[in-house]
Design a protein around this motif. Structure first.
Motif, PDB file in Angstrom:
ATOM      1  N   GLY A 234      50.904  79.345  28.701  1.00 38.79           N
ATOM      2  CA  GLY A 234      52.317  79.057  28.440  1.00 38.79           C
ATOM      3  C   GLY A 234      52.988  78.292  29.553  1.00 38.79           C
ATOM      4  N   TYR A 235      54.218  78.688  29.853  1.00 38.30           N
ATOM      5  CA  TYR A 235      55.078  77.925  30.759  1.00 38.30           C
ATOM      6  C   TYR A 235      54.695  78.135  32.227  1.00 38.30           C
ATOM      7  CZ  TYR A 235      59.255  76.274  33.133  1.00 38.30           C
ATOM      8  OH  TYR A 235      60.115  75.606  33.961  1.00 38.30           O
ATOM      9  N   TYR A 285      59.968  77.430  25.178  1.00 41.33           N
ATOM     10  CA  TYR A 285      59.634  78.550  26.061  1.00 41.33           C
ATOM     11  C   TYR A 285      60.897  79.123  26.700  1.00 41.33           C
ATOM     12  CZ  TYR A 285      54.732  77.392  25.513  1.00 41.33           C
ATOM     13  OH  TYR A 285      53.482  77.184  24.982  1.00 41.33           O
TER      14      TYR A 285
END
Length: 337
Positions: A234-235, A285
């Motif tokens: 993810g981020y 996100y």
């Protein structure tokens, strides 16, 4: 549950917080004014004293009055936030599905007795409104995301330029025997001593990456829990402190579509992939949105206040109105600079 009931139920937690703040205040007052400071629990004239600074005494009744006042303002603010979000953003079936799943997952971990007080403190009746709470969170996030999109040059672009946010994935090959090495410059590095099986697995991964997608290889081989999601972590941005140092430093060097060399940490071998640096992907996100707002209260409330003004929502409570008007003034002042 009204304010007084909540104060009675959570009085000890609130008292700890107030006393902690009181210590800071008392230290400052004592330092600059050299007045005697006393923490006490004695009774005087039928009231319990909490603390005194010089001749100024702070009683339990004062504490309850201040807490009720503060709690009431916070509750009104949350109601205002919720009202604006509901008026500005329609509830979709997707929101309802997400909220239902989130509520069900939470109820598998916590009991109703544990959740009810927390939800009531947030202005909801209890677990019967747990899905409503999750819908509200989605709307609040969307409201603030939309605001950032509308003010891209002012807030988003500078954050991207400074912190280089991206979406990343990785593949992990666990190695049981990893040696920690202290380098001459004082930094730490790791040397893996893989078994024949561990080395063979790494070799297969490197070969497959030549002909298969990173996600497919991660699903097949990675020893990380992210494998089921194609290795997606993810981020990530330059402020991240979650991952180990060698992982962070390597990730910072990757551009969109780039794959790292094999790196070694105390966990074994890592291969990192940068999925995207595209802002449209980053908007998906929560961490990206929250990172931009940070602890800037004025900025965080700007979308709410702007939308309320646009919708013609008025505030009857004078204290809340004054507080919000102060924030509007600060926001307009910052935008005018």
């Amino acid at each position: 549950m009204d304010i007084k009931e909540i104060l009675k139920k959570f009085w000890f937690v609130l008292l700890i917080a107030v006393v902690f703040v009181a210590f800071i205040v008392m230290y400052a007052v004592d330092y600059f004014n050299n007045k005697p400071v006393e923490i006490t629990a004695k009774e005087e004239n039928g009231q319990y004293l909490i603390y005194s600074i010089g001749d100024q005494k702070y009683t339990a009744d004062d504490l309850y009055a201040d807490l009720e006042d503060a709690y009431g303002t916070v509750t009104l603010y949350r109601e205002f936030d919720r009202l604006v979000c509901d008026k500005a953003i329609s509830t979709t079936s997707e929101m309802e599905n997400i909220a239902t799943n989130q509520a069900a997952a939470l109820l598998q971990t916590y009991s109703e007795d544990e959740l009810n007080p927390q939800l009531q403190a947030l202005g909801f009746s209890g677990v019967d409104e747990l899905s409503d709470y999750y819908i509200y969170l989605q709307k609040s996030l969307q409201l603030r995301t939309d605001y950032l999109k509308e003010h891209y040059d002012e807030y988003v672009a500078p954050y991207i330029e400074e912190n280089h946010p991206k979406v990343i994935s990785h593949i992990l090959v666990k190695v049981a025997d990893v040696e920690k090495v202290t380098n001459e410059d004082g930094t730490t590095s790791y040397v893996a001593n893989p078994t024949e099986e561990e080395q063979e697995k790494l070799n297969l991964i490197l070969e497959d990456l030549k002909v298969k997608s990173f996600a497919d290889v991660a699903k097949e081989y990675s020893d990380d829990t992210s494998a089921s999601n194609g290795g997606l972590l993810g981020y990530f941005d330059d402020t991240n402190t979650t991952y180990v140092e060698v992982f962070r430093n390597t990730t910072k060097t990757l551009g969109e579509g780039e794959t790292s060399e094999v790196i070694t940490s105390e966990y074994g071998y890592h291969i990192i992939y940068c999925n995207s640096e595209n802002v449209d992907d980053l908007y998906g996100y929560n961490d990206f949105i929250n990172a931009i707002y940070g602890e800037d209260v004025v900025l965080y409330n700007a979308p709410l206040l702007e939308k309320a003004k646009e919708l013609g929502i008025t505030i009857d409570n004078e204290k809340l109105k004054n507080s919000l008007m102060e924030q509007i003034a600060k926001q307009e002042e910052s935008e005018g600079e």
